[in-house]
Design a protein around this motif. Structure first.
Motif, mmCIF file in Angstrom:
data_model
loop_
_atom_site.group_PDB
_atom_site.id
_atom_site.type_symbol
_atom_site.label_atom_id
_atom_site.label_comp_id
_atom_site.label_asym_id
_atom_site.label_seq_id
_atom_site.Cartn_x
_atom_site.Cartn_y
_atom_site.Cartn_z
ATOM 1 N N LEU A 122 -10.581 22.042 -42.853
ATOM 2 C CA LEU A 122 -10.542 21.325 -41.576
ATOM 3 C C LEU A 122 -10.276 19.829 -41.689
ATOM 4 O O LEU A 122 -10.439 19.101 -40.713
ATOM 5 N N ASP A 123 -9.833 19.362 -42.835
ATOM 6 C CA ASP A 123 -9.553 17.931 -43.003
ATOM 7 C C ASP A 123 -8.543 17.434 -41.975
ATOM 8 O O ASP A 123 -7.464 18.008 -41.814
ATOM 9 N N GLY A 124 -8.923 16.365 -41.287
ATOM 10 C CA GLY A 124 -7.991 15.694 -40.382
ATOM 11 C C GLY A 124 -7.682 16.428 -39.093
ATOM 12 O O GLY A 124 -6.796 16.011 -38.348
ATOM 13 N N LEU A 125 -8.390 17.513 -38.808
ATOM 14 C CA LEU A 125 -8.077 18.306 -37.622
ATOM 15 C C LEU A 125 -9.005 17.970 -36.456
ATOM 16 O O LEU A 125 -10.063 17.375 -36.634
ATOM 17 N N GLN A 126 -8.585 18.383 -35.259
ATOM 18 C CA GLN A 126 -9.456 18.349 -34.094
ATOM 19 C C GLN A 126 -10.199 19.684 -34.053
ATOM 20 O O GLN A 126 -9.588 20.745 -34.221
ATOM 21 N N LEU A 127 -11.504 19.626 -33.823
ATOM 22 C CA LEU A 127 -12.335 20.820 -33.915
ATOM 23 C C LEU A 127 -13.132 21.056 -32.649
ATOM 24 O O LEU A 127 -13.444 20.117 -31.913
ATOM 25 N N THR A 128 -13.500 22.316 -32.445
ATOM 26 C CA THR A 128 -14.481 22.638 -31.425
ATOM 27 C C THR A 128 -15.249 23.865 -31.874
ATOM 28 O O THR A 128 -14.867 24.560 -32.812
#
Length: 198
Positions: A122-128
């Motif tokens: 998940l590096d550098g990503l937008q998460l939910t």
């Protein structure tokens, strides 16, 4: 003459204490949106060849194990209470990391995001994730990631994450629209009698 494409393999990871709708919602969407099996082959996969006991003591027999499943084109990681144990399971996180190199899409529902975080994807990503697990995701996610609390789902390109439980249905319909167009997704939602907000 138009080339006939093989159905995409849609693998859904299941594990003890998985949230039922986290995996059955996407399962239903991809089955219903598969054009009678022509476009998606949907199956469950688990670490071991034994019944999985989901939340509520629902017993499910996985179709395959991580050792013998067909190569996934789309891999779905659901959540639920069991995700807290599986995020520490190096066999599972290593398998997801390896498979992620070759999949077309990697999806997470709810706290499946915690497992992806522990798999270092998940590096550098937008998460939910599920609204009730935002703090847990903050702890597990890399500092380079940005957590979006009020999103139903977030498309980072190859990796798409959704909020909790029923949000996995919305994300899966979105993926159907991404691959086959909005009309296919709307038709899928209609067949499911699901009120999908595009």
């Amino acid at each position: 003459m138009e080339e006939v494409r093989q159905p995409r393999n849609v693998a859904i990871l299941i594990f003890d204490n998985v949230e039922v709708l986290d995996f059955t919602g996407p399962f239903e969407v991809f089955i219903t949106g598969s054009n009678r099996g022509k476009d998606f082959k949907v199956y469950t996969v688990a670490e071991h060849d034994r019944p999985i006991i989901a939340l509520g003591n629902l017993s499910i027999n996985p179709t395959y194990t991580i050792y013998n499943c067909p190569t996934p084109d789309i891999l779905i990681i659901p959540g639920g209470w069991g995700s807290r144990k599986e995020m520490q399971n190096e066999v599972i996180t290593k398998w997801i990391r390896e498979v992620s190199n070759d999949v077309e899409l990697l999806l997470s529902v709810c706290t499946g995001a915690l497992i992806l975080a522990k798999a270092n994807l998940l590096d550098g990503l937008q998460l939910t994730t599920n609204r009730l697990a935002i703090d847990e995701l903050n702890e597990a996610a890399p500092e380079t990631a940005e957590i979006i609390e009020n999103a139903r789902y977030i498309d980072n390109g190859k990796i798409i994450l959704s909020a909790g439980v029923s949000a996995g249905i919305d994300m899966s319909l979105y993926v159907v629209s991404k691959l086959f167009g909005e009309e296919r997704a709307k038709h899928t939602a209609k067949l499911m009698e699901y009120d999908w907000k595009v």
